[in-house]
Design a protein around this motif. Structure first.
Motif, short mmCIF file in Angstrom:
data_model
loop_
_atom_site.label_atom_id
_atom_site.label_comp_id
_atom_site.label_asym_id
_atom_site.label_seq_id
_atom_site.Cartn_x
_atom_site.Cartn_y
_atom_site.Cartn_z
N MET A 5 102.10 68.65 52.82
CA MET A 5 100.88 69.14 53.48
C MET A 5 101.18 69.69 54.87
O MET A 5 100.62 70.70 55.28
N TRP B 153 102.80 73.15 54.48
CA TRP B 153 101.82 74.19 54.19
C TRP B 153 101.00 74.52 55.43
O TRP B 153 100.67 75.68 55.68
N ARG B 154 100.66 73.51 56.19
CA ARG B 154 99.88 73.74 57.40
C ARG B 154 100.68 74.56 58.41
O ARG B 154 100.15 75.49 59.02
N SER C 14 103.86 63.69 49.79
CA SER C 14 102.63 64.47 49.87
C SER C 14 102.26 64.80 51.31
O SER C 14 101.79 65.90 51.61
N LYS C 15 102.50 63.85 52.22
CA LYS C 15 102.23 64.11 53.64
C LYS C 15 103.15 65.21 54.17
O LYS C 15 102.74 66.10 54.91
#
Length: 202
Positions: A88, A91-92, A84-85
């Protein structure tokens, strides 16, 4: 004694099967993957210009990261805590690239400080050049100061996002892992923040 090679139907079939085995991966996997990638990057390919700098490179990276993030999030086999990290950060990074592709830093600054003030154009005779005209400066000192602050803030946002983008792609310093406490089983999970392009695989 002259030896001639038989050319029976069985021999022809064996040769065909041998040739088919050689090109099976290309036909079964490589060509379909190429066509899928062609469709995935169709807009980036259409808009590609060799002289466009960030507008030529970043669109491909953004598209690839968005595709990777979606697929790793959906079907990745990694444990959820680190996956999940990683997703993220992907996406960032893609979002940051989008800002540089669109070059909308002035718009972002305007959301913070207010819109740039544009006065209507007004022209007057140029005293030093008869028959010519010059633009009248109708901006007040307050308006000039405001516009200057907006442009300065836009530059700050751009530099901050550029630095953040490359820090995400660069990732953390792996040497720091040696300093993690061995007694803490969750030490690595707490340290890892998902950044690092070289770690984005499944």
């Amino acid at each position: 004694m002259k030896i001639e090679r038989k050319n029976t139907p069985i021999d022809k079939l064996k040769r065909a099967m041998y040739i088919g085995e050689q090109y099976w991966d290309t036909i079964r996997y490589d060509i379909p993957r190429f066509l899928k990638n062609l469709w995935l990057f169709r807009k980036d390919l259409y808009n590609y210009r060799w002289y466009s700098g960030q507008h030529a490179v970043l669109p491909f990276m953004k598209t690839a990261l968005m595709d990777m993030a979606a697929k790793i999030d959906e079907r990745g086999s990694e444990v959820e805590s680190s996956k999940s990290k990683k997703v993220m950060k992907m996406w960032r990074a893609a979002k940051l690239m989008e800002h540089f592709i669109e070059e909308n830093f002035v718009e972002l600054a305007e959301k913070e400080l207010g819109e740039i003030i544009h006065n209507d154009f007004e022209f007057e005779d140029a005293p030093d050049y008869p028959g010519c005209y010059q633009l009248v400066d109708n901006d007040t000192p307050e308006e000039k100061d405001h516009n200057t602050k907006v442009f300065a803030r836009a530059c700050e946002i751009e530099e901050s996002m550029w630095s953040e983008l490359w820090n995400i792609l660069k990732g953390q310093n792996p040497a720091e892992i040696k300093s993690l406490p061995e007694i803490d089983e969750d030490a690595y999970d707490k340290w890892y923040n998902g950044s690092g392009l070289r770690n984005w695989w499944d």
